[in-house]
Design an enzyme around this catalytic site. Structure first.
Site, PDB file in Angstrom:
ATOM      1  N   SER A   1      -6.576   0.212  -7.462  1.00 20.94           N
ATOM      2  CA  SER A   1      -5.559   1.234  -7.216  1.00 20.94           C
ATOM      3  C   SER A   1      -5.771   2.362  -8.219  1.00 20.94           C
ATOM      4  O   SER A   1      -6.391   2.145  -9.272  1.00 20.94           O
ATOM      5  CB  SER A   1      -4.167   0.622  -7.406  1.00 20.94           C
ATOM      6  OG  SER A   1      -3.177   1.640  -7.458  1.00 20.94           O
TER       7      SER A   1
ATOM      8  N   TYR B   1       1.964  -4.726 -11.885  1.00 16.70           N
ATOM      9  CA  TYR B   1       1.027  -4.172 -10.900  1.00 16.70           C
ATOM     10  C   TYR B   1      -0.116  -3.425 -11.605  1.00 16.70           C
ATOM     11  O   TYR B   1      -1.293  -3.642 -11.307  1.00 16.70           O
ATOM     12  CB  TYR B   1       1.774  -3.238  -9.950  1.00 16.70           C
ATOM     13  CG  TYR B   1       0.940  -2.704  -8.804  1.00 16.70           C
ATOM     14  CD1 TYR B   1       0.654  -3.502  -7.694  1.00 16.70           C
ATOM     15  CD2 TYR B   1       0.442  -1.403  -8.826  1.00 16.70           C
ATOM     16  CE1 TYR B   1      -0.107  -3.010  -6.634  1.00 16.70           C
ATOM     17  CE2 TYR B   1      -0.311  -0.905  -7.778  1.00 16.70           C
ATOM     18  CZ  TYR B   1      -0.585  -1.706  -6.681  1.00 16.70           C
ATOM     19  OH  TYR B   1      -1.340  -1.227  -5.641  1.00 16.70           O
TER      20      TYR B   1
HETATM   21  N1  LIG Z   1      -0.382   1.614   0.069  1.00 13.89           N
HETATM   22  C1  LIG Z   1      -0.698   2.163  -1.086  1.00 13.89           C
HETATM   23  O1  LIG Z   1      -0.183   3.250  -1.420  1.00 13.89           O
HETATM   24  C2  LIG Z   1      -1.691   1.508  -1.992  1.00 13.89           C
HETATM   25  C3  LIG Z   1      -2.180   2.259  -3.063  1.00 13.89           C
HETATM   26  C4  LIG Z   1      -3.114   1.658  -3.922  1.00 13.89           C
HETATM   27  C5  LIG Z   1      -3.524   0.356  -3.696  1.00 13.89           C
HETATM   28  N2  LIG Z   1      -3.010  -0.353  -2.648  1.00 13.89           N
HETATM   29  C6  LIG Z   1      -3.495  -1.733  -2.463  1.00 13.89           C
HETATM   30  O2  LIG Z   1      -4.027  -1.859  -1.177  1.00 13.89           O
HETATM   31  C7  LIG Z   1      -3.971  -3.226  -0.771  1.00 13.89           C
HETATM   32  C8  LIG Z   1      -3.400  -3.309   0.623  1.00 13.89           C
HETATM   33  O3  LIG Z   1      -2.084  -2.815   0.578  1.00 13.89           O
HETATM   34  P1  LIG Z   1      -1.333  -2.155   1.815  1.00 13.89           P
HETATM   35  O4  LIG Z   1      -0.698  -0.929   1.302  1.00 13.89           O
HETATM   36  O5  LIG Z   1      -2.219  -2.098   2.981  1.00 13.89           O
HETATM   37  O6  LIG Z   1      -0.151  -3.225   1.968  1.00 13.89           O
HETATM   38  P2  LIG Z   1       0.446  -4.041   3.198  1.00 13.89           P
HETATM   39  O7  LIG Z   1       1.639  -4.698   2.660  1.00 13.89           O
HETATM   40  O8  LIG Z   1       0.564  -3.152   4.390  1.00 13.89           O
HETATM   41  O9  LIG Z   1      -0.690  -5.119   3.529  1.00 13.89           O
HETATM   42  C9  LIG Z   1      -0.961  -6.190   2.686  1.00 13.89           C
HETATM   43  C10 LIG Z   1      -1.303  -7.392   3.545  1.00 13.89           C
HETATM   44  O10 LIG Z   1      -1.681  -8.455   2.653  1.00 13.89           O
HETATM   45  C11 LIG Z   1      -1.086  -9.646   3.121  1.00 13.89           C
HETATM   46  N3  LIG Z   1      -0.915 -10.566   2.001  1.00 13.89           N
HETATM   47  C12 LIG Z   1      -0.102 -10.408   0.926  1.00 13.89           C
HETATM   48  N4  LIG Z   1      -0.161 -11.500   0.151  1.00 13.89           N
HETATM   49  C13 LIG Z   1      -1.035 -12.345   0.722  1.00 13.89           C
HETATM   50  C14 LIG Z   1      -1.514 -13.642   0.384  1.00 13.89           C
HETATM   51  N5  LIG Z   1      -1.105 -14.267  -0.722  1.00 13.89           N
HETATM   52  N6  LIG Z   1      -2.426 -14.228   1.196  1.00 13.89           N
HETATM   53  C15 LIG Z   1      -2.828 -13.602   2.321  1.00 13.89           C
HETATM   54  N7  LIG Z   1      -2.405 -12.387   2.692  1.00 13.89           N
HETATM   55  C16 LIG Z   1      -1.512 -11.764   1.898  1.00 13.89           C
HETATM   56  C17 LIG Z   1       0.234  -9.223   3.716  1.00 13.89           C
HETATM   57  O11 LIG Z   1       0.711 -10.179   4.618  1.00 13.89           O
HETATM   58  C18 LIG Z   1      -0.138  -7.914   4.384  1.00 13.89           C
HETATM   59  O12 LIG Z   1      -0.567  -8.112   5.714  1.00 13.89           O
HETATM   60  C19 LIG Z   1      -3.150  -3.940  -1.837  1.00 13.89           C
HETATM   61  O13 LIG Z   1      -4.044  -4.586  -2.724  1.00 13.89           O
HETATM   62  C20 LIG Z   1      -2.445  -2.813  -2.543  1.00 13.89           C
HETATM   63  O14 LIG Z   1      -2.129  -3.115  -3.866  1.00 13.89           O
HETATM   64  C21 LIG Z   1      -2.111   0.207  -1.797  1.00 13.89           C
END
Ligand SMILES: NC(=O)c1ccc[n+]([C@@H]2O[C@H](COP(=O)([O-])OP(=O)(O)OC[C@H]3O[C@@H](n4cnc5c(N)ncnc54)[C@H](O)[C@@H]3O)[C@@H](O)[C@H]2O)c1
Ligand SMILES: NC(=O)c1ccc[n+]([C@@H]2O[C@H](COP(=O)([O-])OP(=O)(O)OC[C@H]3O[C@@H](n4cnc5c(N)ncnc54)[C@H](O)[C@@H]3O)[C@@H](O)[C@H]2O)c1
Lengths: 253, 258
Positions: free
Chosen positions: B144, B157
């Site tokens: 991130s 985080y």
């Molecule tokens: N959205 C943002 O702004 C952003 C920014 C920087 C980094 N990220 C990172 O991107 C990644 C994806 O995030 P996103 O925004 O798509 O979130 P999201 O919540 O839409 O998707 C995350 C998915 O991971 C699954 N998940 C969570 N815990 C799990 C587990 N223990 N086992 C299996 N599956 C699991 C959830 O069910 C979900 O489908 C994450 O690592 C997040 O930290 C997101």
């Protein structure tokens, strides 16, 4: 084709990374203006692009000269009607410590590697701002992020390119222009054997240094061109101000 | 899809049921990869797989929890068996807690670390022997922007994502010599359920929360599809000399102060 209908300028495009990028851009559908100081080498690159079915022109131009940079953009826009991508790639390297570096060598590296990016971008930006879109990719170096031995002016110039990239990204993002840079590790271009010679090393000994890095080898110009293509294309539409390290893991070590 | 940039390759995407993971799974499949979707949310994983198949691609649904070593091993085994190999691993599942260290409960701290960091260790440990046998592979971890600089009320985080950046580099150094490239992406705010849930955790109206992005150079949050393009680049041979890198995809948010 990932650059269909786009127009690109590649500075220092007659050899090494610039040449490989010009060829790849053309293959992906862009019309390319290749710049450099040597007419013969320029014509050769244009011919190679045309042989592969692409379109290109050579603009003889020195990135240290504001008039040349202006003419480069003018000729490109006159020939191809627009300007979407500027790859500031021209660069020079004289390996020296602070004690050994002459003032001329200092000025040459700062003028080509850093001021050249300023002069070319200053000429290209107005056309991009008018279109409300454009992409600038600057060629920095792994040595724009970490220091290297006997390379003071080069490190200073390339560190300057990384931060100038970020500053330009902040200034021009709201105008629809993205600015990013690449930081290559050692790449097999004419620059490296030249460096080896200046350091009094055989090519074999020089390559041995790379064997200790994670991927165990130096890169090819085509591998760097792949990174430039990614940053130049809409695939990176949410990227600006970034420094993409392409070095086989050298900087991670 | 035989002509795609990932034709004939097996891929595994964790957290592939939603947001960035889902978009990446679809994008990799569109380039010819066969994609296994690991997600704790089985319904979401199934929907993503159906979208891939509907577009003419190949997908496998693997419900599971990435913090479970047994689930990770099973996921790698089933993927390898179904696709004949595993060339691409996208360690993406993640969660966030918007709290300071004084507020966060110890159990929540542990959970953030387990999902965001330990799961990468577990899944990679299972996958690397398969890649090593093939002599090549590409692992992409989701870090991130907050793995590089910190933000408010997100201590666990930020700690977890900083760990992902450094874990990525360490794995790149260890496994580069085996032909396995390891890189991470550092997304900025991206419009996914996770981002919207942050507004909820902070008790901020969603419009105001998303509106903060207008201060950044590209003046908007990203789309999951834009992050997926960065994943595709790192997964593909276009990035054959990229190893140990942290690719920032954030509309200029990390470039500096505006
Ligand atoms: N959205 C943002 O702004 C952003 C920014 C920087 C980094 N990220 C990172 O991107 C990644 C994806 O995030 P996103 O925004 O798509 O979130 P999201 O919540 O839409 O998707 C995350 C998915 O991971 C699954 N998940 C969570 N815990 C799990 C587990 N223990 N086992 C299996 N599956 C699991 C959830 O069910 C979900 O489908 C994450 O690592 C997040 O930290 C997101
Ligand atoms: N080869 C490497 O290992 C490596 C590593 C990191 C960064 N780089 C950078 O990549 C860029 C391209 O270098 P390369 O390795 O392809 O070397 P190269 O010497 O093959 O190419 C550099 C090109 O720039 C041109 N050039 C130099 N001064 C110029 C000027 N004043 N005006 C116009 N053109 C000029 C040269 O004629 C040459 O064609 C450079 O900026 C270099 O610093 C190279």
């Amino acid at each position: 084709m990932r650059l269909k209908d786009k127009v690109a300028i590649v500075t220092g495009g007659t050899s090494g990374i610039g040449r490989a990028t010009a060829l790849l851009f053309a293959r992906e559908g862009a019309r390319v203006a290749v710049t450099g100081r040597d007419d013969r080498r320029g014509r050769e690159v244009v011919a190679a692009i045309e042989r592969a079915g692409g379109r290109a022109i050579f603009v003889r131009s020195d990135v240290r000269l504001a008039v040349d940079c202006r003419r480069t953009v003018e000729e490109t826009v006159r020939t191809f009607g627009r300007l979407d991508i500027l790859f500031n790639n021209a660069g020079v390297f004289h390996p020296h410590t602070t004690v050994e570096c002459t003032e001329e060598e200092w000025d040459d590296q700062i003028d080509v590697n850093l001021k050249g990016v300023f002069l070319m971008s200053r000429e290209a930006l107005p056309a991009m701002i008018r279109q409300k879109s454009g992409v600038i990719v600057n060629n920095s170096s792994g040595w724009g992020i970490v220091g290297g031995d006997a390379a003071v002016a080069y490190c200073a110039s390339k560190g300057g390119v990384v931060l100038m990239t970020k500053a330009m990204a902040i200034d021009h993002g709201r105008q629809g222009i993205r600015v990013n840079c690449i930081c290559p590790g050692d790449v097999e271009t004419p620059m490296l054997p030249d460096d080896a010679k200046k350091r009094g090393l055989t090519w074999e000994d020089y390559l041995k240094g790379a064997a200790n890095r994670p991927l165990g080898r130096i890169g090819t110009p085509e591998e760097i061109a792949g990174a430039v293509l990614f940053l130049a294309s809409d695939d990176s539409s949410f990227m600006t101000g970034a420094a993409l390290v392409v070095d086989g893991g050298g900087a991670a070590d | 899809m035989s002509g795609g940039r990932l034709a004939g390759r097996g891929a595994l995407v964790t957290g592939g049921g939603s947001g960035i993971g889902r978009a990446a799974a679809l994008r990799l499949a569109r380039e010819g990869a066969a994609v296994a979707i690991v997600d704790r949310n089985e319904t979401a994983a199934r929907a993503a797989a159906e979208a891939i198949v509907a577009a003419g691609g190949r997908a496998l649904v693997l419900p599971g929890d990435v913090t479970s070593d047994a689930d990770c091993r099973r996921a790698v085994e089933e993927t390898t068996r179904a696709f004949g190999g595993l060339a691409i691993l996208f360690n993406n599942a993640g969660i966030t807690r918007r709290e300071t260290i004084l507020e966060i409960r110890e159990a929540d701290w542990d959970r953030v670390m387990e999902v965001n960091v330990k799961a990468i260790f577990l899944m990679s440990r299972a996958a690397i022997p398969v890649m090593r046998r093939a002599g090549s592979g590409s692992i992409i971890n989701t870090a991130s922007g907050w793995g590089l600089s910190a933000g408010p009320k997100a201590a666990a985080y930020c700690a977890s994502k900083g760990a992902v950046v450094q874990l990525t580099r360490a794995m790149a150094v260890d496994h580069g010599p085996e032909g396995i490239r390891v890189n991470c992406i550092c997304p900025g705010d991206t419009d996914t359920p996770l981002l919207r849930n942050e507004a909820y955790q902070l008790g901020e109206p969603i419009d105001q929360f998303l509106g903060a992005a207008s201060q950044r150079p590209l003046r908007r949050v990203g789309t999951p599809e834009e992050i997926a393009e960065a994943v595709l680049y790192l997964a593909s041979d276009d990035a054959s000399f990229v190893n140990g890198a942290a690719l920032i995809v954030d509309g200029g948010g990390q470039a500096g102060s505006v």
